[in-house]
Scaffold this motif. Sequence first.
Motif, PDB file in Angstrom:
ATOM      1  N   VAL A  40       4.327  63.117 -10.766  1.00 57.78           N
ATOM      2  CA  VAL A  40       4.836  61.915 -11.429  1.00 57.78           C
ATOM      3  C   VAL A  40       5.877  62.282 -12.481  1.00 57.78           C
ATOM      4  CG1 VAL A  40       4.215  59.916 -12.843  1.00 57.78           C
ATOM      5  CG2 VAL A  40       2.702  60.650 -10.995  1.00 57.78           C
ATOM      6  N   THR A  51       7.582  54.761 -12.325  1.00 57.87           N
ATOM      7  CA  THR A  51       6.788  54.427 -11.151  1.00 57.87           C
ATOM      8  C   THR A  51       5.358  54.067 -11.527  1.00 57.87           C
ATOM      9  OG1 THR A  51       5.927  55.267  -9.044  1.00 57.87           O
ATOM     10  CG2 THR A  51       6.263  56.867 -10.800  1.00 57.87           C
ATOM     11  N   HIS A  54       2.148  55.802  -7.549  1.00 61.16           N
ATOM     12  CA  HIS A  54       2.016  57.138  -6.959  1.00 61.16           C
ATOM     13  C   HIS A  54       0.600  57.474  -6.501  1.00 61.16           C
ATOM     14  CE1 HIS A  54       6.055  58.398  -7.180  1.00 61.16           C
ATOM     15  NE2 HIS A  54       5.778  59.672  -7.118  1.00 61.16           N
ATOM     16  N   TYR A  57       0.423  57.893  -2.713  1.00 56.91           N
ATOM     17  CA  TYR A  57       0.732  59.179  -2.088  1.00 56.91           C
ATOM     18  C   TYR A  57      -0.479  60.110  -2.134  1.00 56.91           C
ATOM     19  CZ  TYR A  57       5.472  57.392  -2.476  1.00 56.91           C
ATOM     20  OH  TYR A  57       6.590  56.606  -2.380  1.00 56.91           O
ATOM     21  N   SER A 197       8.004  64.714  -5.637  1.00 58.09           N
ATOM     22  CA  SER A 197       6.940  64.029  -6.370  1.00 58.09           C
ATOM     23  C   SER A 197       5.816  63.606  -5.436  1.00 58.09           C
ATOM     24  CB  SER A 197       7.536  62.799  -7.073  1.00 58.09           C
ATOM     25  OG  SER A 197       6.543  62.048  -7.716  1.00 58.09           O
ATOM     26  N   ALA A 198       6.181  63.031  -4.289  1.00 58.34           N
ATOM     27  CA  ALA A 198       5.178  62.595  -3.315  1.00 58.34           C
ATOM     28  C   ALA A 198       4.405  63.788  -2.756  1.00 58.34           C
ATOM     29  CB  ALA A 198       5.855  61.829  -2.177  1.00 58.34           C
ATOM     30  N   CYS A 201       1.762  64.843  -5.269  1.00 59.89           N
ATOM     31  CA  CYS A 201       0.658  63.881  -5.315  1.00 59.89           C
ATOM     32  C   CYS A 201      -0.159  63.923  -4.027  1.00 59.89           C
ATOM     33  CB  CYS A 201       1.200  62.478  -5.554  1.00 59.89           C
ATOM     34  SG  CYS A 201       1.782  62.207  -7.253  1.00 59.89           S
ATOM     35  N   SER A 225      -2.765  54.824 -10.499  1.00 56.91           N
ATOM     36  CA  SER A 225      -1.329  55.035 -10.706  1.00 56.91           C
ATOM     37  C   SER A 225      -0.968  54.898 -12.181  1.00 56.91           C
ATOM     38  CB  SER A 225      -0.531  54.016  -9.880  1.00 56.91           C
ATOM     39  OG  SER A 225      -0.728  54.202  -8.500  1.00 56.91           O
TER      40      SER A 225
END
Length: 303
Positions: A40, A51, A54, A57, A197-198, A201, A225
């Motif tokens: 994140v 965001t 997340h 993900y 980032s994804a 996560c 999140s």
Amino acid sequence: MKRNIILIIIGLCLALWPLGGYQEGIVILMCINCVAAMGVSILTGFTGIFTLGHAAYMALGAYTTAIMTVRYGIHWLPAVIAGGLMAVIIAWLIGVPTLKLTGDYYAIASIGLGEAIRLILENWQSFTRGSRGFPGIDPYTTRVMAVTIFILLAILMFNMLDSRLGRELKASRDDSTAASLMGFNTPHSRMKALVISAFYCGIAGSMLGGYMSFIQPSMFDMMKSTELTAVVVFGGLGSMSGSILGSAAITLIMEYFRDISQYRMLIYGLLLVIIMVFRPEGLLGSHEVWDFLKFRKEADKNA
């Protein structure tokens, strides 16, 4: 180089220091949360894209790994990597239309997309078992495994932030127009930040599934999140080590107040209010831990 050695030493201490079962569980959970926080942080703290979705993900990584290991008997290591890659694929598909949004618009879109993914997992009864959850996951997330993945990903992240990509992300965050005029492809850089980032996560979600041995969609709701984003703000936007320290501190605090865990969002809110009042820039602001060590050395030389 010194930074990498410090991280390796910290990893060896976390992995090999004699601990009881409960303490080992806290270390594992702390590593999982730190990996997710790094994911994140690179998007929100270093790219400036706020965001609030997340956890989706993490859910994709957790379910991908769980299905591969339980139903198809695949070893946990390639399954964990596949969980991260599944999150990357979905992030790319989502990012193509949504990264054109800026400011609060992307944050609102991320909420909707995160909830959409969670609802798909919750209603796809034949494949994910829906709201009943997915049981029987092999407990592959040991302390050594969690610490090893955390340290490797931390070293990768810090070295990446010192590379050209890191400079592109920071320039895009500070002034996207000026960054574009300097020759940076800011939309491309933001897409890279989103998929990285994804991936982080997704890996965190895969590790969480192996730690809990059971997952269900409600574990990855909007509240999760919000917790991830709150940790990044708490540690300091633009400070990766701050996000890690903030995540570790929040994990320890929440474990300490486990008896009143139903009030965890109240605790999060109180901590954020305190940090915003006394240190608005977060624990470390936009600096890393080693930056303060350099400042101390320079101060000693000047003295």
